[in-house]
Write a protein that holds these residues in place. Structure first.
Motif, PDB file in Angstrom:
ATOM      1  N   UNK A  96       6.317  39.971  -2.622  1.00  0.00           N
ATOM      2  CA  UNK A  96       7.013  39.459  -3.808  1.00  0.00           C
ATOM      3  C   UNK A  96       6.543  40.210  -5.047  1.00  0.00           C
ATOM      4  N   UNK A  97       5.228  40.434  -5.166  1.00  0.00           N
ATOM      5  CA  UNK A  97       4.676  41.154  -6.312  1.00  0.00           C
ATOM      6  C   UNK A  97       5.188  42.589  -6.377  1.00  0.00           C
ATOM      7  N   UNK A  98       5.382  43.197  -5.199  1.00  0.00           N
ATOM      8  CA  UNK A  98       5.844  44.583  -5.137  1.00  0.00           C
ATOM      9  C   UNK A  98       7.366  44.694  -5.173  1.00  0.00           C
ATOM     10  N   UNK A  99       8.056  43.543  -5.079  1.00  0.00           N
ATOM     11  CA  UNK A  99       9.509  43.560  -5.068  1.00  0.00           C
ATOM     12  C   UNK A  99      10.090  44.120  -3.789  1.00  0.00           C
ATOM     13  N   UNK A 100       9.389  43.929  -2.684  1.00  0.00           N
ATOM     14  CA  UNK A 100       9.831  44.459  -1.401  1.00  0.00           C
ATOM     15  C   UNK A 100      10.311  43.331  -0.479  1.00  0.00           C
ATOM     16  N   UNK A 101      11.393  43.546   0.260  1.00  0.00           N
ATOM     17  CA  UNK A 101      11.826  42.552   1.247  1.00  0.00           C
ATOM     18  C   UNK A 101      10.892  42.551   2.449  1.00  0.00           C
ATOM     19  N   UNK A 102      10.777  41.407   3.086  1.00  0.00           N
ATOM     20  CA  UNK A 102       9.932  41.265   4.280  1.00  0.00           C
ATOM     21  C   UNK A 102      10.791  40.804   5.451  1.00  0.00           C
ATOM     22  N   UNK A 103      10.863  41.622   6.472  1.00  0.00           N
ATOM     23  CA  UNK A 103      11.519  41.240   7.714  1.00  0.00           C
ATOM     24  C   UNK A 103      10.447  40.632   8.602  1.00  0.00           C
ATOM     25  N   UNK A 104      10.530  39.322   8.792  1.00  0.00           N
ATOM     26  CA  UNK A 104       9.454  38.588   9.451  1.00  0.00           C
ATOM     27  C   UNK A 104       9.872  38.097  10.827  1.00  0.00           C
ATOM     28  N   UNK A 105       9.008  38.337  11.796  1.00  0.00           N
ATOM     29  CA  UNK A 105       9.206  37.810  13.141  1.00  0.00           C
ATOM     30  C   UNK A 105       8.020  36.942  13.520  1.00  0.00           C
ATOM     31  N   UNK A 106       8.258  35.943  14.344  1.00  0.00           N
ATOM     32  CA  UNK A 106       7.180  35.075  14.804  1.00  0.00           C
ATOM     33  C   UNK A 106       7.499  34.616  16.217  1.00  0.00           C
ATOM     34  N   UNK A 107       6.462  34.469  17.027  1.00  0.00           N
ATOM     35  CA  UNK A 107       6.644  34.054  18.416  1.00  0.00           C
ATOM     36  C   UNK A 107       5.552  33.070  18.813  1.00  0.00           C
ATOM     37  N   UNK A 108       5.882  32.204  19.746  1.00  0.00           N
ATOM     38  CA  UNK A 108       4.893  31.294  20.320  1.00  0.00           C
ATOM     39  C   UNK A 108       5.446  30.764  21.631  1.00  0.00           C
ATOM     40  N   UNK A 109       4.673  30.947  22.683  1.00  0.00           N
ATOM     41  CA  UNK A 109       5.053  30.451  24.016  1.00  0.00           C
ATOM     42  C   UNK A 109       6.424  31.003  24.435  1.00  0.00           C
ATOM     43  N   UNK A 110       7.496  30.207  24.297  1.00  0.00           N
ATOM     44  CA  UNK A 110       8.837  30.606  24.745  1.00  0.00           C
ATOM     45  C   UNK A 110       9.831  30.768  23.591  1.00  0.00           C
ATOM     46  N   UNK A 111       9.372  30.638  22.363  1.00  0.00           N
ATOM     47  CA  UNK A 111      10.306  30.638  21.236  1.00  0.00           C
ATOM     48  C   UNK A 111       9.940  31.689  20.203  1.00  0.00           C
ATOM     49  N   UNK A 112      10.980  32.289  19.605  1.00  0.00           N
ATOM     50  CA  UNK A 112      10.764  33.273  18.559  1.00  0.00           C
ATOM     51  C   UNK A 112      11.754  33.088  17.430  1.00  0.00           C
ATOM     52  N   UNK A 113      11.447  33.672  16.288  1.00  0.00           N
ATOM     53  CA  UNK A 113      12.333  33.579  15.134  1.00  0.00           C
ATOM     54  C   UNK A 113      12.265  34.859  14.318  1.00  0.00           C
ATOM     55  N   UNK A 114      13.376  35.155  13.634  1.00  0.00           N
ATOM     56  CA  UNK A 114      13.466  36.333  12.779  1.00  0.00           C
ATOM     57  C   UNK A 114      14.214  35.951  11.505  1.00  0.00           C
ATOM     58  N   UNK A 115      13.735  36.442  10.360  1.00  0.00           N
ATOM     59  CA  UNK A 115      14.453  36.258   9.103  1.00  0.00           C
ATOM     60  C   UNK A 115      14.064  37.367   8.147  1.00  0.00           C
ATOM     61  N   UNK A 116      14.802  37.480   7.043  1.00  0.00           N
ATOM     62  CA  UNK A 116      14.496  38.455   6.007  1.00  0.00           C
ATOM     63  C   UNK A 116      14.226  37.703   4.708  1.00  0.00           C
ATOM     64  N   UNK A 117      12.970  37.733   4.271  1.00  0.00           N
ATOM     65  CA  UNK A 117      12.592  37.130   2.997  1.00  0.00           C
ATOM     66  C   UNK A 117      12.797  38.158   1.888  1.00  0.00           C
ATOM     67  N   UNK A 118      13.535  37.791   0.834  1.00  0.00           N
ATOM     68  CA  UNK A 118      13.826  38.762  -0.215  1.00  0.00           C
ATOM     69  C   UNK A 118      14.247  38.081  -1.508  1.00  0.00           C
ATOM     70  N   UNK A 119      13.298  37.537  -2.272  1.00  0.00           N
ATOM     71  CA  UNK A 119      13.656  36.871  -3.531  1.00  0.00           C
ATOM     72  C   UNK A 119      14.384  37.794  -4.501  1.00  0.00           C
ATOM     73  N   UNK A 120      14.008  39.072  -4.533  1.00  0.00           N
ATOM     74  CA  UNK A 120      14.657  40.021  -5.438  1.00  0.00           C
ATOM     75  C   UNK A 120      16.125  40.212  -5.071  1.00  0.00           C
ATOM     76  N   UNK A 121      16.470  39.925  -3.812  1.00  0.00           N
ATOM     77  CA  UNK A 121      17.842  40.046  -3.356  1.00  0.00           C
ATOM     78  C   UNK A 121      18.551  38.709  -3.228  1.00  0.00           C
ATOM     79  N   UNK A 122      17.943  37.660  -3.787  1.00  0.00           N
ATOM     80  CA  UNK A 122      18.579  36.351  -3.783  1.00  0.00           C
ATOM     81  C   UNK A 122      18.203  35.442  -2.637  1.00  0.00           C
ATOM     82  N   UNK A 123      17.406  35.922  -1.708  1.00  0.00           N
ATOM     83  CA  UNK A 123      16.981  35.118  -0.559  1.00  0.00           C
ATOM     84  C   UNK A 123      15.621  34.483  -0.838  1.00  0.00           C
ATOM     85  N   UNK A 124      15.266  33.440  -0.119  1.00  0.00           N
ATOM     86  CA  UNK A 124      13.959  32.809  -0.331  1.00  0.00           C
ATOM     87  C   UNK A 124      12.810  33.686   0.154  1.00  0.00           C
ATOM     88  N   UNK A 125      11.615  33.333  -0.277  1.00  0.00           N
ATOM     89  CA  UNK A 125      10.407  33.939   0.284  1.00  0.00           C
ATOM     90  C   UNK A 125       9.804  32.939   1.267  1.00  0.00           C
TER      91      UNK A 125
END
Length: 214
Positions: A105-134
């Motif tokens: 957020x401080x650098x103004x860069x988007x973050x493509x975030x992935x997370x996994x646990x056991x059998x489940x995973x998730x993906x999103x793009x955090x980007x406040x500078x582009x109108x998306x949440x962090x």
């Protein structure tokens, strides 16, 4: 350069992404090989970033892969993120993700975030500078103990990081090239055990302590 980073690095290198920085302080161990497919048995004990560098060079020698064999600290993140256009977060602890989020957020860069646990995973793009949440808009507080365990604590089916990491690589290529519809403001959740996917809409919080002023 772990479970998620392995497919991400291989597919981005194969796609011809010009410069890729990878930061990881860990070394390759036998227990990693069930899911961290960028590493090999004969590289046990080698720093993961150098193992990843060897694999990427063998696949595409024209990629400028920059290995950072160190811990990611707030100070390192601030400098490192400023040198890259897109941050991909494949870490497995909430504290590290929160640090990555704040630095991005401080650098103004988007973050493509992935997370996994056991059998489940998730993906999103955090980007406040582009109108998306962090990250802090969606998860303002750290989960209670035991609700955000690492892969080492809960285990993970070996192919799951391959699926989620490949999704991350695909979304990264889309973000770099401007193709299609990305995951800004959306979280894609994959339930491998039941073979199901679902999508959750995400919104920014005006009072977010991290990105509220962006």
């Amino acid at each position: 350069a772990g479970g998620l980073g392995s497919p991400v690095l291989l597919y981005l290198a194969a796609a011809g992404v010009g410069r890729i920085g990878v930061i990881d302080a860990d070394e390759v161990s036998l227990s990693n090989l069930q899911r961290q497919v960028i590493h090999t048995d004969d590289r046990q004990g080698m720093p993961k970033v150098f193992s990843a560098q060897k694999a990427v060079a063998a696949l595409n020698p024209h990629v400028d892969l920059r290995p950072y064999n160190r811990m990611l600290t707030p100070e390192v993140a601030e400098t490192l993120f400023a040198e890259h256009d897109l941050i991909l977060d494949g870490t497995d602890s909430f504290a590290t993700r929160a640090m990555v989020n704040a630095a991005a957020v401080a650098a103004g860069r988007p973050v493509l975030a992935g997370a996994i646990s056991a059998w489940e995973g998730q993906v999103t793009l955090y980007d406040p500078a582009g109108g998306a949440p962090c990250l802090a808009c969606i998860f303002p507080q750290a989960p209670a103990p035991g609700l955000s365990a690492t892969c080492a604590e809960t285990g993970v089916i070996g192919a799951l990081p391959g699926v989620i990491g490949s999704m991350m690589a695909l979304e990264a290529v889309k973000e770099i090239t401007g193709a299609g519809r990305g995951l800004r403001g959306r979280m894609l959740i994959y339930d491998a055990l039941h073979g199901e996917t679902r999508e959750i809409a995400l919104k920014r919080r005006a009072d977010c302590p991290v990105c509220g002023g962006v």
